[in-house]
Design a protein around this motif. Sequence first.
Motif, short mmCIF file in Angstrom:
data_model
loop_
_atom_site.label_atom_id
_atom_site.label_comp_id
_atom_site.label_asym_id
_atom_site.label_seq_id
_atom_site.Cartn_x
_atom_site.Cartn_y
_atom_site.Cartn_z
N ILE A 157 0.84 -1.20 0.00
CA ILE A 157 0.00 0.00 0.00
C ILE A 157 0.87 1.25 0.00
N LYS A 158 1.96 1.21 0.77
CA LYS A 158 2.86 2.38 0.80
C LYS A 158 3.48 2.63 -0.57
N VAL B 84 2.13 1.80 -3.46
CA VAL B 84 1.07 2.31 -4.32
C VAL B 84 0.79 3.78 -4.00
N MET B 85 0.81 4.13 -2.72
CA MET B 85 0.61 5.53 -2.32
C MET B 85 1.71 6.43 -2.89
N ALA B 86 2.94 5.91 -2.90
CA ALA B 86 4.06 6.67 -3.48
C ALA B 86 3.83 6.87 -4.98
N ALA B 87 3.32 5.83 -5.65
CA ALA B 87 3.04 5.94 -7.09
C ALA B 87 1.94 6.98 -7.33
N ILE B 88 0.90 6.96 -6.50
CA ILE B 88 -0.19 7.94 -6.65
C ILE B 88 0.34 9.35 -6.41
N ASP B 89 1.18 9.51 -5.39
CA ASP B 89 1.79 10.83 -5.12
C ASP B 89 2.52 11.35 -6.35
N VAL C 231 -7.49 8.05 -2.17
CA VAL C 231 -6.86 8.16 -0.85
C VAL C 231 -6.97 6.78 -0.22
N LEU C 232 -5.82 6.16 0.08
CA LEU C 232 -5.81 4.78 0.57
C LEU C 232 -5.67 4.70 2.08
#
Length: 285
Positions: free
Chosen positions: A5-6, A8-13, A118-119
């Motif tokens: 998840i972290k 994926v969150m970095a990719a979204i950022d 937003v995850l």
Amino acid sequence: MPGNIKNVMAAIDYIESHLYEKLDLETVAGAVHYSKYHLHRMFTGTVGLTIQTYVQRRQLTEAAKLLVLSDRPILEIALSAGYESQQSFTDIFKAMYKKSPNQYRAEGEFYPLQLRYVLNENPANLEEKEWQDKIAFATQGDIPKWMELVPLVIDGFPHLEEKQYLEQLQEYIKNKRALILKDADTAIGIMAFHEVTGSIDFFGVHPQYRKSGIEKAFCEKALYELACSAQISVTTFREGDKADTGYREVWGSLGFAEAELLIEYGYPTQRFILHREKSEGKENE
């Protein structure tokens, strides 16, 4: 899983910081220092969309915003959204929004195809029955959490006018027709349901939780605990609609049958129906 998840969150950022550039899986994977194959698997598994689809939907949303809130030429907006020509941009915009960029600009009302995901870093991992037990009637205090989830699940269909939606939501809550499911302090599932007509008037599951059996949990609760009739119904995307992120497939997998074609808020949709006996038969197989 939290590690995934972290990432994926970095990719979204990264995607959100570079929306006005040409983005693809290789570029994003390089930026977050991850193998593109692993990132593809993690991203798709976590949010239910490929990076390519997520980027396309986010860039089209930003382009739609520029069409309404700026007077920039459509060609310039098309290029900033990563398209090489105005025609290719117009084709995909029309496929997603059901109107041309010119029409959308003339109407002057921005609404998103998709906002930033937003995850939840530590999602609960429960069985369908456990989720079903946690579904509750929404209260006035749940409205902010409910409204945080709405933009993540409307998918550009149909046009949602927030003030009117809030007024309707208040009514649903007052009449015990609004159901909510939360994971800690986050709304992850919401349903506005009319027990007399059996109509699911609004339904959404947080993208991160769409493979957790939550859709089935809500439908079972609506059909067996709340509905006065022997069936429930919902309207969704028509077959072949490029804006559909998998809703038709979900309703079909739950045993809903296709019914009449409709036009809602100017958007082409289709009604789906689930009969109580069919659901029971499916469970007893």
